[in-house]
Design an enzyme around this catalytic site. Structure first.
Site, short mmCIF file in Angstrom:
data_model
loop_
_atom_site.label_atom_id
_atom_site.label_comp_id
_atom_site.label_asym_id
_atom_site.label_seq_id
_atom_site.Cartn_x
_atom_site.Cartn_y
_atom_site.Cartn_z
N GLU A 5 0.82 -1.14 0.05
CA GLU A 5 0.01 -0.07 -0.06
C GLU A 5 0.73 1.20 -0.11
O GLU A 5 0.91 2.06 0.82
CB GLU A 5 -0.96 0.10 1.28
CG GLU A 5 -1.74 -1.31 1.17
CD GLU A 5 -2.64 -1.31 2.52
OE1 GLU A 5 -2.75 -0.60 3.40
OE2 GLU A 5 -3.54 -2.21 2.28
N ASN A 36 2.22 -4.74 -3.34
CA ASN A 36 0.88 -5.26 -3.09
C ASN A 36 -0.09 -4.20 -2.66
O ASN A 36 0.43 -3.04 -1.95
CB ASN A 36 0.95 -6.25 -1.82
CG ASN A 36 -0.42 -6.94 -1.50
OD1 ASN A 36 -0.81 -7.69 -2.34
ND2 ASN A 36 -0.89 -6.73 -0.23
N HIS A 55 -10.14 -6.58 -2.23
CA HIS A 55 -11.07 -6.31 -1.09
C HIS A 55 -12.53 -5.59 -1.68
O HIS A 55 -12.43 -4.49 -1.92
CB HIS A 55 -10.89 -5.28 0.11
CG HIS A 55 -9.53 -5.91 0.92
ND1 HIS A 55 -10.00 -7.20 1.64
CD2 HIS A 55 -8.05 -5.77 1.08
CE1 HIS A 55 -8.70 -7.66 2.18
NE2 HIS A 55 -7.81 -7.00 1.89
N GLU A 84 -5.74 -10.93 -1.26
CA GLU A 84 -6.65 -10.71 -0.04
C GLU A 84 -8.08 -10.82 -0.15
O GLU A 84 -8.75 -9.85 0.07
CB GLU A 84 -6.19 -9.50 0.73
CG GLU A 84 -4.63 -9.12 0.91
CD GLU A 84 -4.24 -8.06 1.78
OE1 GLU A 84 -5.08 -7.54 2.26
OE2 GLU A 84 -3.05 -7.86 1.93
N ASP A 120 -11.91 -10.71 -0.62
CA ASP A 120 -13.23 -10.96 0.22
C ASP A 120 -14.03 -9.88 -0.63
O ASP A 120 -13.86 -8.98 -1.12
CB ASP A 120 -13.03 -10.68 1.88
CG ASP A 120 -12.28 -9.38 2.26
OD1 ASP A 120 -12.24 -8.36 1.50
OD2 ASP A 120 -11.99 -9.18 3.38
C1 XIL Z 1 -5.80 -6.44 8.34
C2 XIL Z 1 -6.36 -7.59 9.29
O1 XIL Z 1 -7.26 -8.68 8.61
C3 XIL Z 1 -6.72 -7.33 10.78
O2 XIL Z 1 -6.92 -8.42 11.59
C4 XIL Z 1 -6.02 -6.18 11.48
O3 XIL Z 1 -6.68 -5.72 12.35
C5 XIL Z 1 -5.84 -4.92 10.25
O4 XIL Z 1 -5.22 -5.79 9.07
N1 XIL Z 1 -4.82 -4.76 3.74
C6 XIL Z 1 -3.66 -5.50 4.04
C7 XIL Z 1 -3.87 -6.57 5.23
O5 XIL Z 1 -2.63 -5.58 3.47
O6 XIL Z 1 -2.77 -6.72 6.11
C8 XIL Z 1 -4.95 -6.07 6.21
O7 XIL Z 1 -5.49 -7.09 7.21
C9 XIL Z 1 -6.52 -5.89 5.29
C10 XIL Z 1 -6.08 -4.76 4.41
#
Ligand code: XIL
Length: 383
Positions: free
Chosen positions: A189, A231, A267, A296, A298
């Site tokens: 990020e 990422n 996400h 990641e 979802d």
């Molecule tokens: C999130 C985790 O899922 C949570 O448990 C934590 O509190 C915060 O981070 N992008 C990312 C991840 O790269 O590391 C994040 O994970 C979600 C967003």
């Protein structure tokens, strides 16, 4: 920017998904029973260590060599034990997936409780469990603006000290797991949605963009075999953020920096519509001779007290199928990781109030239509 849940072009899929769901129910979910049930008094019985013969598994359905991943070592947002300590969750992790990513266990705030202390216990547990299950591990993450320890956030360091801190961190962490962690999200990020370098990243603020290339070089020195990724989120659709990554990566390559891949977090939310240009974004990164992974995934949705409707769940399933199809269509798209097993442990409700139900298994760890749709699309293989 709300998207309708049903769209004309989805009709064939909905018919398929509905049939699949009915089929699953009729067949007793392939030997899988929900993790909790009610006794005769109507009280909820304690969860039975569950199910899990959902055959074929996601990992088996996918083409050989394609990684289907999931997080473990997470649950930090719950303030409680890791979901990996829940036997039903752990069984699904072991059975369904071929790759794991530590949800929180390899972040600075966990690994570096104090400046002169490394704590590897949580990440060791993730790696050891993955090895016992024959799974690949993706490391996450080495250079990020979030989840850094208080001593780093509030300390005063010169640019040279920041550089030395990061070098030591990468050499120690990547070196410790050399040969065991196959891929790393080296930097996470680093751009805003406008494609501007994030100044809240303390290493970038102190050292500028050059630290990204250095971080990749240091990771490569510590483990020459590990695949090294950038990422980010909101890179599933073309735009300034994607352009910023393409330009940075081309620049890194021109300098001989050994970058191997781009991670698209994935996400997604049903509020914003399906990522129809995802395949074209994957192709842009693949054209730079990179591996691409969805790292990641979802798909959250607005939730009310009644929970998601059947139409909500079928709509969500379409997103999972879309992502699998886009990745399958590009040979260099080498894996998809989902950000959690079930809605019981997802980070989503804690971060996006009013949204939830984002994963392929529900709060009782029973499979949702998304599971079936995702698996079927993986099983169709490379287009
Ligand atoms: C999130 C985790 O899922 C949570 O448990 C934590 O509190 C915060 O981070 N992008 C990312 C991840 O790269 O590391 C994040 O994970 C979600 C967003």
């Amino acid at each position: 920017m709300t998207a309708p849940v049903t769209r004309p072009e989805s009709r064939a899929f909905f018919a398929l998904a509905a049939a699949a769901v009915v089929g699953l129910v009729m067949s007793g979910l392939g030997g899988c029973t929900p993790a909790s049930s009610s006794d005769d008094d109507g009280a909820t019985a304690s969860p039975t260590p569950a199910p899990v013969a959902l055959e074929p598994t996601l990992a088996d359905a996918a083409p050989d060599g394609f990684f289907v991943g999931v997080t473990t070592g997470g649950g930090g947002h719950l303030g409680g034990p890791s979901p990996q300590d829940d036997p039903a969750n752990a069984e699904l992790v072991a059975a369904q997936f071929s790759s794991v990513t530590p949800e929180n266990a390899a972040k600075w705030e966990v690994l570096r409780p104090a400046q002169d202390t490394f704590d590897f216990d949580a990440f060791d547990a993730v790696v050891e469990a993955a090895e016992a299950n024959g799974q690949r591990v993706r490391g996450h993450t080495l250079l990020w603006h979030s989840q850094n320890p208080a001593w780093l956030k509030s300390g005063t360091f010169t640019p040279d000290q920041m550089r030395e801190l990061l070098h030591e961190h990468i050499a120690t962490v990547v070196g410790r797991y050399a040969g065991r962690v196959a891929a790393w999200d080296v930097a996470n990020e680093i751009f805003t949605d406008e494609g501007v370098l994030r100044q809240e990243n303390p290493f970038i603020a102190a050292l500028g963009v050059g630290i990204v290339g250095d971080a990749i070089r240091w990771a490569h020195e510590a483990d020459p075999e590990a695949k090294l990724f950038l990422n980010d989120f909101d890179v599933e659709t073309p735009g300034p953020k994607v352009d910023a990554y393409l330009a940075l990566i081309a620049d890194l390559q021109a300098q001989g920096v050994p970058i191997d891949g781009m991670g698209l977090q994935g996400h997604l939310s049903t509020q914003y519509g399906r990522p129809k240009q995802l395949q074209s974004v994957i192709e842009k990164f693949a054209a730079l001779d990179l591996d691409v992974e969805i790292t990641e995934l979802d798909v959250r949705m607005p939730v009310s007290g009644d929970g998601p409707s059947k139409a909500d769940l079928l709509g969500q399933a379409q997103y999972y199928a879309d992502v699998a199809a886009a990745c399958m269509a590009v040979e260099r798209c080498t894996g998809i990781t989902v950000w959690g097993v079930s809605d019981k442990n997802s980070w989503v409700p804690f971060t996006f109030p009013g949204e939830g139900a984002a994963l392929m298994f529900d709060e009782d760890l029973a499979p949702k239509p998304a599971f079936e749709a995702f698996r079927e699309t993986l099983a169709e293989g490379r287009g």
